[in-house]
Design a protein around this motif. Structure first.
Motif, PDB file in Angstrom:
ATOM      1  N   LEU A  29      77.129-127.536  29.044  1.00 40.02           N
ATOM      2  CA  LEU A  29      76.759-126.969  27.753  1.00 40.02           C
ATOM      3  C   LEU A  29      77.503-125.661  27.556  1.00 40.02           C
ATOM      4  N   ARG A  30      77.938-125.419  26.328  1.00 39.41           N
ATOM      5  CA  ARG A  30      78.624-124.171  25.994  1.00 39.41           C
ATOM      6  C   ARG A  30      78.159-123.701  24.623  1.00 39.41           C
ATOM      7  N   TRP A  31      78.224-122.395  24.433  1.00 44.45           N
ATOM      8  CA  TRP A  31      77.926-121.772  23.151  1.00 44.45           C
ATOM      9  C   TRP A  31      79.121-120.936  22.746  1.00 44.45           C
ATOM     10  N   PHE A  63      66.642-121.025  19.858  1.00 44.85           N
ATOM     11  CA  PHE A  63      67.950-120.584  20.324  1.00 44.85           C
ATOM     12  C   PHE A  63      68.999-121.511  19.734  1.00 44.85           C
ATOM     13  N   PRO A  64      70.212-121.004  19.461  1.00 40.76           N
ATOM     14  CA  PRO A  64      71.252-121.850  18.869  1.00 40.76           C
ATOM     15  C   PRO A  64      71.538-123.091  19.727  1.00 40.76           C
ATOM     16  N   LYS A  65      71.804-124.172  19.052  1.00 41.82           N
ATOM     17  CA  LYS A  65      72.128-125.417  19.733  1.00 41.82           C
ATOM     18  C   LYS A  65      73.458-125.284  20.465  1.00 41.82           C
ATOM     19  N   ALA A  66      73.502-125.815  21.669  1.00 44.85           N
ATOM     20  CA  ALA A  66      74.713-125.748  22.489  1.00 44.85           C
ATOM     21  C   ALA A  66      75.677-126.869  22.113  1.00 44.85           C
ATOM     22  N   MET A  76      65.501-122.703  24.267  1.00 42.81           N
ATOM     23  CA  MET A  76      66.208-123.898  23.807  1.00 42.81           C
ATOM     24  C   MET A  76      65.228-125.017  23.462  1.00 42.81           C
ATOM     25  N   SER A  77      64.253-125.240  24.318  1.00 45.30           N
ATOM     26  CA  SER A  77      63.324-126.360  24.099  1.00 45.30           C
ATOM     27  C   SER A  77      62.406-126.117  22.907  1.00 45.30           C
ATOM     28  N   CYS A  78      62.136-124.855  22.590  1.00 44.67           N
ATOM     29  CA  CYS A  78      61.282-124.519  21.440  1.00 44.67           C
ATOM     30  C   CYS A  78      62.073-124.452  20.143  1.00 44.67           C
ATOM     31  N   ASP A  84      79.260-120.362  29.006  1.00 48.70           N
ATOM     32  CA  ASP A  84      78.331-121.254  29.682  1.00 48.70           C
ATOM     33  C   ASP A  84      76.967-120.568  29.780  1.00 48.70           C
ATOM     34  N   ALA A  85      75.977-121.293  30.299  1.00 47.97           N
ATOM     35  CA  ALA A  85      74.609-120.766  30.357  1.00 47.97           C
ATOM     36  C   ALA A  85      74.531-119.496  31.206  1.00 47.97           C
TER      37      ALA A  85
END
Length: 79
Positions: free
Chosen positions: A59-61, A48-51, A43-45, A24-25
């Protein structure tokens, strides 16, 4: 008599899927020593890898995705 079940509001830090847990975040931020704002900005830019979106807010990675992202940063910086 009615029994009410209370579910914990605390989500697990990692969900185990074989050898590749989902983070998780909070776990990602702790691992990277980042603030919430730094993670959201990356994330917004698109840096970072998409969750993986499990639910509307969850959200998870994959751990492997984060490790590969770090390896890419190391290669780009010449390490």
């Amino acid at each position: 008599m009615t029994t009410t079940l209370r579910l914990s509001a605390v989500e697990p830090k990692a969900v185990q899927l074989g050898d590749d847990p989902l983070w998780d975040a909070a776990k990602v931020r702790a691992y990277l020593s980042w603030s919430e704002r730094s993670l959201r900005r990356a994330m917004s830019c698109g840096r970072f890898p998409k969750a993986i979106r499990l639910t509307g807010r969850a959200l998870r990675w994959r751990r492997s995705t984060i490790m590969e992202w770090i390896s890419e940063r190391e290669r780009e910086s010449g390490h």
